[in-house]
Design a protein around this motif. Structure first.
Motif: not given
Length: 274
Positions: A73, A76-77, A81-82, A85, A113-114, A117, A126
């Motif tokens: 996880f 992948q983030y 994604y980071a 974000d 997308s958050t 994930l 989150n």
């Protein structure tokens, strides 16, 4: 999809319990102690399952501690994604606690997308809060829950904000204590990066809001360019047809955006962003 055991916040907590939790966190004088306190208190206050503590490193954040977030996880983030974000960017720009459900809105959350994930790894909701030291963002605490269809409530958001404020005090005191220790003993500072290098060697997160000059808004870019030319605020105001007060606001915003300690530090960071 990976299943995660769900927790719920302690419903019996009183206002005094919250104060004591904040004091226990603020009283920490090392990064490991702060980490342990944050995770312990967040467990009871928020009912969070996974937590990740990040501290500033250069123009990004570095993972210092993690609880129950799988390595896959995190990878992948960081990889996918980071860098885009927008929720993290909001946390940094506005220096406040932000939760995904209310940030994207009830209609947009399940299409974000958050959410994609989180759901892929067995989480549902989150939020993240900021650590602010001397007006600068120095860290972020992310938490995630495994409760389906139960977003973080306003009270829980305020609780995370309280913990992050306490963590900010602890981080500030930790750095000052370490600085004084080094001066008295003439020895090098203990570096939390050693812990990060050991436990999470490949997981930096670059902030999306620290960007090259050509990606800044036009007015901010113009102020930044004149700063790099060595122009004082009064001259910048005259050239751009704005007030000196407005120039000062632009400089302050640029300092926050680039994590600069002062005007000189800002110019050095700007010059490396051309």
């Amino acid at each position: 999809m990976r299943r995660v055991f769900a927790r719920r916040p302690d419903p019996e907590l009183s206002a005094d319990d919250l104060v004591q939790a904040a004091l226990r966190t603020a009283d920490c004088r090392s990064v490991p102690a702060m980490r342990d306190a944050l995770f312990r208190e967040a467990d009871a206050l928020l009912g969070a399952v996974a937590m990740g503590l990040y501290l500033r490193e250069g123009d990004g954040f570095r993972l210092v501690a993690n609880r129950l977030a799988p390595q896959g996880f995190l990878q992948q983030y960081a990889k996918e994604y980071a860098k885009v974000d927008s929720m993290l960017e909001c946390i940094v720009d506005e220096r406040r606690t932000v939760d995904g459900f209310h940030f994207y809105g009830p209609a947009g959350w399940s299409h974000s997308s958050t959410y994609e994930l989180l759901r892929g790894w067995g989480f549902y909701h989150n939020m993240g809060g900021a650590f602010v030291v001397n007006g600068q963002i120095e860290g972020v605490l992310f938490v995630a829950t495994a409760h389906d269809n139960e977003p973080f409530e306003e009270g829980q958001i305020r609780r995370l904000d309280l913990l992050c404020r306490a963590g900010s005090l602890a981080l500030s005191a930790t750095r000052e204590r370490e600085r004084l220790r080094c001066e008295l003993s003439n020895s090098p500072a203990a570096d939390w990066r050693e812990m990060a290098d050991r436990d999470y060697p490949n997981l930096p997160i670059k902030l999306t809001n620290i960007r090259p000059l050509d990606q800044l808004p036009a007015r901010s870019r113009a102020v930044a360019q004149l700063l790099c030319e060595g122009r004082p605020n009064k001259a910048i105001a005259q050239d751009l047809g704005i007030s000196v007060h407005t120039v000062k606001e632009h400089v302050q915003n640029l300092c926050r955006r680039y994590g600069a300690l002062n005007r000189t530090d800002l110019v050095q960071r700007l010059l490396t962003s051309y």
